[in-house]
Design an enzyme around this catalytic site. Structure first.
Site, PDB file in Angstrom:
ATOM      1  N   HIS A 153       0.826  -1.218   0.000  1.00 52.13           N
ATOM      2  CA  HIS A 153       0.000   0.000   0.000  1.00 52.13           C
ATOM      3  C   HIS A 153       0.855   1.261   0.000  1.00 52.13           C
ATOM      4  CE1 HIS A 153      -3.959   1.606   0.097  1.00 52.13           C
ATOM      5  NE2 HIS A 153      -4.504   0.652   0.811  1.00 52.13           N
ATOM      6  N   ASP A 430      -8.581  -8.688 -18.485  1.00 56.14           N
ATOM      7  CA  ASP A 430      -8.607  -9.726 -19.524  1.00 56.14           C
ATOM      8  C   ASP A 430      -7.204  -9.860 -20.095  1.00 56.14           C
ATOM      9  OD1 ASP A 430      -8.924 -11.333 -21.733  1.00 56.14           O
ATOM     10  OD2 ASP A 430     -10.489 -10.119 -22.666  1.00 56.14           O
TER      11      ASP A 430
END
Length: 490
Positions: A153, A430
């Protein structure tokens, strides 16, 4: 790899106070892909590995070394002669995709060791903190693939994480289509931290007392947590979070049930007020967490390493007033003109603080009590605008050494932390063989941490992931209002 070595330039990337606030935590998710077409070259090893390396050229921050001092200053040092390469693993599993699918992608059905990191940023055995991790797990009979992706993070927030994942997917799909990488569309994201500063307004707005106190109330514990090294801090927090008494579950709320909740609170909400899905869900899980921990146990009641230290050095700031705190993660991008368009990938989130009396959140969930808390959530979120954010950053930058204040207080007062991640573009990833069949967080996050996540586009509604102690989770699973509202996925 040669292309990476030749393309990366040495540089120092200064981080900002929003990065240090979250530097102890990771962003780990699991992506599941099914080989429905029985493609023999399904998400090939070469394609994934080469596209991953290409992606690092767009994200040089991920090959640097994280450096932090005890005063709250941090930077990532990219040395082309000493790169801190992300961990990239590939393995073969005896688990078939159909078995994962039949279990609704339950964590219990996962191959062992898929997630190579937890929710806390920790170092490797050699003391190095990797800024990104990827594990490609090929499922039995080439039936599919489980892909674990993690970033610390300190370098990204959730939007930045998704930008990285989707860029990797874009390059992979581009390569699978037979296009040359020289024709690849240029990456538009920005990771330099001055991008955030450039979008700050001149005006300032006063902060609410709860949020101001959360970021400024300092004590010996917060100063000690800031002073120790990131490796030591990660080891301490990681050991606490990974204790076996913590339990995670993923729930689903359908669009129809959410519509019923909206209808149920209408009589308690003024016709001029707007109450969003986020307001209702945040209110609902805040009340749920409070009720499950009605006895006010704290993280440190379970931890021998931090128990006496936490309780003696920083008492709960709300204990006397019998208040329950909810920290609501707020994205700055839609509130700062031009920041979303700038495609900033660094941390642009903070937690706003909301308090409710224990009577309001533990007296049973009803339409009336849900409306009361949801309206308060809306008031907090609506109050945060560009001048408010600018004032917050001014305060944080005035003394960056206080970056561990929120965590130190969380150890003792144990608020509910709610992060709405439902707009994260997980299902755009994808890699050339279709979008994921499912995307899931890892099982254990932080105690009292609730994330509202997107589900597959065909499913609708929201996923709600909750991490609690076993005792508190048992209370949640017995809560009739909650269990009548959601479905337990796993």
């Amino acid at each position: 790899m040669d292309r990476l070595l030749h393309g990366i330039q040495s540089q120092i990337i200064e981080l900002c106070v929003l990065d240090t606030l979250l530097s102890f935590s990771n962003i780990p998710f699991l992506f599941y892909y099914g080989n429905d077409a029985k493609d023999p070259d399904f998400m090939s090893s070469e394609q994934l590995r080469d596209s991953f390396i290409m992606t690092l050229l767009d994200f040089p921050i991920l090959v640097g070394h994280l450096e932090m001092d005890g005063s709250g200053h941090a930077r990532v040092v990219v040395d082309k002669n000493n790169l801190n390469l992300p961990e990239y693993l590939e393995s073969q599993s005896s688990v078939h995709f159909r078995d994962l699918q039949a279990s609704k992608f339950s964590w219990d059905a996962l191959p062992r060791g898929v997630a190579t990191t937890g929710s806390v940023t920790t170092s490797n055995l050699d003391g190095t903190i990797k800024l990104a991790n990827a594990h490609v797990v090929r499922l039995q009979d080439n039936s599919g693939l489980a892909l674990f992706i993690n970033t610390t993070h300190a370098v990204f927030d959730g939007i930045g994480y998704c930008t990285f994942v989707n860029r990797w997917a874009e390059i992979s799909k581009w390569m699978r289509s037979g296009n040359t990488t020289n024709e690849l569309p240029m990456f538009q994201g920005r990771f330099t931290r001055d991008t955030l500063a450039k979008h700050m307004p001149v005006e300032r707005r006063a902060l609410d007392g709860c949020t101001r106190e959360m970021f400024t109330k300092s004590g010996l514990l917060s100063r000690w947590l800031a002073w120790i090294s990131p490796r030591t801090r990660g080891a301490l927090i990681g050991n606490a979070v990974s204790l076996p008494h913590n339990k995670g579950h993923l729930f689903h709320i359908s669009p129809s049930m959410l519509a019923l909740l909206h209808c149920s609170i209408e009589e308690y909400v003024d016709c001029t007020e707007r109450v969003s899905d986020n307001d209702i869900l945040t209110a609902l899980v805040s009340m749920l967490v409070a009720q499950s921990e009605a006895e006010q146990t704290t993280w440190h009641s379970h931890l021998s390493s931090l128990a006496s230290l936490a309780s003696s050095l920083i008492p709960s700031i709300f204990a006397q007033d019998r208040m329950f705190a909810t920290e609501i993660v707020i994205d700055m991008r839609p509130r700062l003109a031009g920041l979303s368009a700038a495609k900033y990938t660094g941390n642009a989130v903070f937690a706003g603080c909301l308090t409710n009396t224990f009577e309001n959140v533990t007296g049973g969930i009803s339409a009336r009590s849900l409306a009361l808390v949801a309206r308060r959530v809306r008031q907090l979120v609506s109050h945060v605008d560009a001048p408010y954010i600018a004032q917050l950053l001014d305060m944080l930058n005035s003394d960056p050494s206080r970056f561990m204040c929120p965590l130190a207080q969380d150890i003792t007062r144990m608020p509910a932390v709610v992060s709405n991640q439902s707009r994260f573009e997980f299902y755009n990833a994808d890699f050339g063989s279709g979008i994921p069949a499912w995307v899931s967080p890892i099982e254990i996050q932080f105690p009292h941490y609730v994330s509202i996540i997107p589900v597959h586009p065909l499913a609708g509604g929201y996923g709600i992931h909750i991490t609690m102690s076993e005792r508190a989770m048992a209370n949640i699973l017995r809560n009739k209002y909650w269990m009548n509202t959601v479905d337990l996925i796993y």
